[in-house]
Design a protein around this motif. Structure first.
Motif, PDB file in Angstrom:
ATOM      1  N   TYR A 202       0.833  -1.210   0.000  1.00  0.00           N
ATOM      2  CA  TYR A 202       0.000   0.000   0.000  1.00  0.00           C
ATOM      3  C   TYR A 202       0.863   1.253   0.000  1.00  0.00           C
ATOM      4  O   TYR A 202       0.581   2.211  -0.721  1.00  0.00           O
ATOM      5  CB  TYR A 202      -0.941   0.027   1.208  1.00  0.00           C
ATOM      6  N   LEU A 203       1.905   1.253   0.828  1.00  0.00           N
ATOM      7  CA  LEU A 203       2.777   2.426   0.905  1.00  0.00           C
ATOM      8  C   LEU A 203       3.467   2.715  -0.429  1.00  0.00           C
ATOM      9  O   LEU A 203       3.628   3.868  -0.812  1.00  0.00           O
ATOM     10  CB  LEU A 203       3.819   2.243   2.004  1.00  0.00           C
TER      11      LEU A 203
ATOM     12  N   GLY B 126       0.880   6.408  -3.906  1.00  0.00           N
ATOM     13  CA  GLY B 126       1.339   7.733  -4.297  1.00  0.00           C
ATOM     14  C   GLY B 126       1.445   8.674  -3.117  1.00  0.00           C
ATOM     15  O   GLY B 126       1.927   8.314  -2.046  1.00  0.00           O
ATOM     16  N   GLU B 127       0.967   9.899  -3.334  1.00  0.00           N
ATOM     17  CA  GLU B 127       1.044  10.941  -2.302  1.00  0.00           C
ATOM     18  C   GLU B 127       0.047  10.723  -1.171  1.00  0.00           C
ATOM     19  O   GLU B 127       0.241  11.204  -0.065  1.00  0.00           O
ATOM     20  CB  GLU B 127       0.783  12.311  -2.949  1.00  0.00           C
ATOM     21  N   SER B 128      -1.049  10.040  -1.462  1.00  0.00           N
ATOM     22  CA  SER B 128      -2.090   9.899  -0.446  1.00  0.00           C
ATOM     23  C   SER B 128      -1.682   8.899   0.627  1.00  0.00           C
ATOM     24  O   SER B 128      -0.958   7.935   0.373  1.00  0.00           O
ATOM     25  CB  SER B 128      -3.414   9.470  -1.078  1.00  0.00           C
TER      26      SER B 128
ATOM     27  N   GLY C 254       3.436   6.732   6.991  1.00  0.00           N
ATOM     28  CA  GLY C 254       2.650   6.841   5.773  1.00  0.00           C
ATOM     29  C   GLY C 254       1.312   6.132   5.780  1.00  0.00           C
ATOM     30  O   GLY C 254       0.483   6.367   4.905  1.00  0.00           O
ATOM     31  N   LEU C 255       1.076   5.241   6.758  1.00  0.00           N
ATOM     32  CA  LEU C 255      -0.235   4.602   6.859  1.00  0.00           C
ATOM     33  C   LEU C 255      -1.117   5.403   7.804  1.00  0.00           C
ATOM     34  O   LEU C 255      -0.653   5.867   8.846  1.00  0.00           O
ATOM     35  CB  LEU C 255      -0.122   3.181   7.413  1.00  0.00           C
ATOM     36  N   GLN C 256      -2.365   5.562   7.456  1.00  0.00           N
ATOM     37  CA  GLN C 256      -3.336   6.179   8.355  1.00  0.00           C
ATOM     38  C   GLN C 256      -4.141   5.030   8.964  1.00  0.00           C
ATOM     39  O   GLN C 256      -5.160   4.610   8.413  1.00  0.00           O
ATOM     40  CB  GLN C 256      -4.234   7.145   7.585  1.00  0.00           C
ATOM     41  N   ILE C 257      -3.666   4.510  10.088  1.00  0.00           N
ATOM     42  CA  ILE C 257      -4.313   3.358  10.723  1.00  0.00           C
ATOM     43  C   ILE C 257      -5.507   3.856  11.536  1.00  0.00           C
ATOM     44  O   ILE C 257      -5.356   4.579  12.511  1.00  0.00           O
ATOM     45  CB  ILE C 257      -3.327   2.571  11.599  1.00  0.00           C
TER      46      ILE C 257
END
Length: 181
Positions: free
Chosen positions: A13-14, A18-20, A52-55
């Protein structure tokens, strides 16, 4: 919201979002051995440490919450809570904790945690005497199981937004009598 089931999945996923910052929930395997990162795997806390992950949450799945005894369900809930404790001990916030499916939420109130994932209750596959009600609500349905959420002490109710066409009576009947009959 995406599901992260292991370190390789998280890194994928990372590398590909991309930027998101991908919004994710972590899937924990508490003994069903079908999918997810095992509750006692050190990689679980390492995933929480990835930049970078929004858990947003963590969840697991009971293998037999329909059983009369609480033995296996209780063992799996204990494993899930151990995973959460390890995450918190490592300095991370686990996010929304959800383990209970329809059957577990109705039969074992201690499994409700922060959220409940309904499925069989939505299609009427659970017995009416289990004490749930379902009624139309804005944009979907509201499932009320009675009782309260352990952490917030608010009444336990789940807003359900259908992501698929409403089932026909024939399809509902199929789920009520069981897929194998």
């Amino acid at each position: 919201i995406l599901t992260v089931s292991d370190m390789e999945n998280a890194k994928f996923y990372l590398e590909n979002c991309g930027e998101s910052k991908p919004r994710v929930h972590i899937k924990v395997d508490v003994g069903m051995s079908r999918f997810g990162i095992r509750w006692n795997d050190p990689a679980l806390t390492q995933i929480y440490g990835l930049e970078g992950l929004q858990i947003e949450g963590i969840y697991g799945h009971f293998s037999k919450s329909f059983e009369k005894k609480y033995d296996l369900t209780g063992k799996q809930l204990a494993r899930f809570l151990l995973a959460i404790k390890a995450i918190e001990d490592a300095g991370f916030t686990p996010g929304i904790r959800h383990m209970a499916n329809s059957c577990a939420a109705l039969r074992f109130p201690q499994t409700r945690l922060d959220a409940v994932r309904v499925g069989s209750a939505l299609v009427g596959a659970l017995l009416a005497e289990a004490g749930y009600t379902i009624r139309p609500a804005e944009g979907g349905y509201l499932l009320t199981c009675g009782g309260t959420c352990d952490r917030t002490k608010r009444p336990l109710a789940c807003r359900i937004f259908p992501l698929f066409p409403i089932l026909t009576e024939e399809e509902k009947s199929y789920y009520r009598r069981g897929k194998n009959s």
